[in-house]
Write an enzyme that holds these catalytic residues in place. Sequence first.
Site, PDB file in Angstrom:
ATOM      1  N   ALA A  10       0.858  -1.195   0.143  1.00 35.48           N
ATOM      2  CA  ALA A  10      -0.148   0.104   0.021  1.00 35.48           C
ATOM      3  C   ALA A  10       0.877   1.368   0.074  1.00 35.48           C
ATOM      4  O   ALA A  10       0.488   2.323  -0.816  1.00 35.48           O
ATOM      5  CB  ALA A  10      -1.121  -0.057   1.073  1.00 35.48           C
ATOM      6  N   LYS A  61       1.160 -17.645  -3.798  1.00 35.27           N
ATOM      7  CA  LYS A  61       1.947 -16.216  -3.805  1.00 35.27           C
ATOM      8  C   LYS A  61       1.963 -16.116  -2.082  1.00 35.27           C
ATOM      9  O   LYS A  61       3.301 -15.952  -1.588  1.00 35.27           O
ATOM     10  CB  LYS A  61       1.477 -15.279  -4.282  1.00 35.27           C
ATOM     11  CG  LYS A  61       2.362 -14.022  -4.180  1.00 35.27           C
ATOM     12  CD  LYS A  61       1.877 -12.611  -4.479  1.00 35.27           C
ATOM     13  CE  LYS A  61       0.563 -12.314  -4.196  1.00 35.27           C
ATOM     14  NZ  LYS A  61       0.401 -11.723  -3.063  1.00 35.27           N
TER      15      LYS A  61
END
Length: 85
Positions: A10, A61
């Site tokens: 982010a 992942k």
Amino acid sequence: MTVLMGANIANEVAEEKFCKTTIGCKSKEHGAVLNELMQTTNFCVTVVEEANVVEICGALKNVVAVGAGFCDGLGFGDNTKATVI
């Protein structure tokens, strides 16, 4: 159903560092709208119709990321991390 997957941290997105993400969207129309809304010069968006595959790859992942994090947390070297990955 729509799935967004990417290694997008982010604060790096907010700092406009280059990021790439994949959106899995079964509807071509919705996918095109999401691409138009989200893509910028620093945030590259790829839309594919296989939402379930995008979701599975995102989960895998995360498993790899957790393994790499364990290696870092335990103070192992890069060779050990590469082996785990």
